[in-house]
Write a protein that holds these residues in place. Sequence first.
Motif, PDB file in Angstrom:
ATOM      1  N   PHE A  63       0.821  -1.208   0.000  1.00 35.28           N
ATOM      2  CA  PHE A  63       0.000   0.000   0.000  1.00 35.28           C
ATOM      3  C   PHE A  63       0.856   1.259   0.000  1.00 35.28           C
ATOM      4  O   PHE A  63       0.508   2.263  -0.617  1.00 35.28           O
ATOM      5  CB  PHE A  63      -0.978   0.010   1.174  1.00 35.28           C
ATOM      6  N   ARG A  64       1.990   1.214   0.674  1.00 38.83           N
ATOM      7  CA  ARG A  64       2.893   2.372   0.655  1.00 38.83           C
ATOM      8  C   ARG A  64       3.375   2.632  -0.764  1.00 38.83           C
ATOM      9  O   ARG A  64       3.416   3.781  -1.221  1.00 38.83           O
ATOM     10  CB  ARG A  64       4.084   2.153   1.571  1.00 38.83           C
ATOM     11  N   LEU A  73       0.189   3.869  -2.923  1.00 41.50           N
ATOM     12  CA  LEU A  73      -0.320   5.183  -2.546  1.00 41.50           C
ATOM     13  C   LEU A  73       0.761   6.260  -2.508  1.00 41.50           C
ATOM     14  O   LEU A  73       0.451   7.448  -2.399  1.00 41.50           O
ATOM     15  CB  LEU A  73      -1.015   5.099  -1.179  1.00 41.50           C
ATOM     16  N   GLY A  74       2.031   5.855  -2.548  1.00 36.66           N
ATOM     17  CA  GLY A  74       3.129   6.817  -2.544  1.00 36.66           C
ATOM     18  C   GLY A  74       3.311   7.531  -1.221  1.00 36.66           C
ATOM     19  O   GLY A  74       3.694   8.695  -1.195  1.00 36.66           O
ATOM     20  N   VAL A  75       3.069   6.840  -0.125  1.00 35.56           N
ATOM     21  CA  VAL A  75       3.193   7.441   1.202  1.00 35.56           C
ATOM     22  C   VAL A  75       4.677   7.642   1.527  1.00 35.56           C
ATOM     23  O   VAL A  75       5.483   6.734   1.400  1.00 35.56           O
ATOM     24  CB  VAL A  75       2.534   6.532   2.271  1.00 35.56           C
ATOM     25  N   GLU A  76       4.995   8.869   1.944  1.00 35.77           N
ATOM     26  CA  GLU A  76       6.378   9.175   2.313  1.00 35.77           C
ATOM     27  C   GLU A  76       6.593   8.846   3.787  1.00 35.77           C
ATOM     28  O   GLU A  76       5.788   9.214   4.637  1.00 35.77           O
ATOM     29  CB  GLU A  76       6.666  10.646   2.065  1.00 35.77           C
ATOM     30  N   ILE A 109      12.758   7.703   3.901  1.00 40.72           N
ATOM     31  CA  ILE A 109      13.030   6.315   3.515  1.00 40.72           C
ATOM     32  C   ILE A 109      12.639   6.146   2.048  1.00 40.72           C
ATOM     33  O   ILE A 109      11.497   6.431   1.674  1.00 40.72           O
ATOM     34  CB  ILE A 109      12.220   5.327   4.390  1.00 40.72           C
ATOM     35  N   PRO A 110      13.568   5.702   1.183  1.00 42.64           N
ATOM     36  CA  PRO A 110      13.254   5.572  -0.238  1.00 42.64           C
ATOM     37  C   PRO A 110      12.151   4.540  -0.492  1.00 42.64           C
ATOM     38  O   PRO A 110      11.978   3.584   0.274  1.00 42.64           O
ATOM     39  CB  PRO A 110      14.570   5.096  -0.863  1.00 42.64           C
ATOM     40  N   MET A 111      11.430   4.728  -1.590  1.00 39.50           N
ATOM     41  CA  MET A 111      10.330   3.827  -1.938  1.00 39.50           C
ATOM     42  C   MET A 111      10.834   2.417  -2.264  1.00 39.50           C
ATOM     43  O   MET A 111      10.144   1.442  -2.012  1.00 39.50           O
ATOM     44  CB  MET A 111       9.540   4.385  -3.119  1.00 39.50           C
ATOM     45  N   TRP A 112      12.054   2.301  -2.799  1.00 40.69           N
ATOM     46  CA  TRP A 112      12.540   0.980  -3.186  1.00 40.69           C
ATOM     47  C   TRP A 112      12.682   0.058  -1.971  1.00 40.69           C
ATOM     48  O   TRP A 112      12.649  -1.157  -2.108  1.00 40.69           O
ATOM     49  CB  TRP A 112      13.845   1.060  -3.964  1.00 40.69           C
ATOM     50  N   GLY A 168      10.323  -4.772   1.255  1.00 37.62           N
ATOM     51  CA  GLY A 168       9.326  -4.976   2.298  1.00 37.62           C
ATOM     52  C   GLY A 168       8.127  -5.773   1.824  1.00 37.62           C
ATOM     53  O   GLY A 168       7.396  -6.331   2.639  1.00 37.62           O
ATOM     54  N   VAL A 169       7.916  -5.816   0.526  1.00 43.01           N
ATOM     55  CA  VAL A 169       6.865  -6.665  -0.045  1.00 43.01           C
ATOM     56  C   VAL A 169       7.441  -8.052  -0.349  1.00 43.01           C
ATOM     57  O   VAL A 169       6.864  -9.078   0.028  1.00 43.01           O
ATOM     58  CB  VAL A 169       6.270  -6.049  -1.325  1.00 43.01           C
ATOM     59  N   ALA A 170       8.575  -8.090  -1.032  1.00 43.50           N
ATOM     60  CA  ALA A 170       9.115  -9.353  -1.539  1.00 43.50           C
ATOM     61  C   ALA A 170       9.577 -10.306  -0.434  1.00 43.50           C
ATOM     62  O   ALA A 170       9.211 -11.486  -0.445  1.00 43.50           O
ATOM     63  CB  ALA A 170      10.277  -9.063  -2.491  1.00 43.50           C
TER      64      ALA A 170
END
Length: 69
Positions: free
Chosen positions: A21-22, A25-28, A36-39, A44-46
Amino acid sequence: MKPGSLMAIVLLSLVAVLHFFRLVLGVEVTADGAVIPMWVSGFGVAVPTLVALILWREQKAGPSPPNTR
């Protein structure tokens, strides 16, 4: 299924869903002023998804045969 394994599967799945969801939705997220970078959420998903699937498959397979050495 053992209760501890079930709890681990549920918690790991929850972590993976929240990271997903982060990403969507692009939650910073900031920690101590650092963004914290999106990557990071990609991992955190994998990783939790992979571990939860391994635990789930292990529990579905049933008990392993006894060691006969």
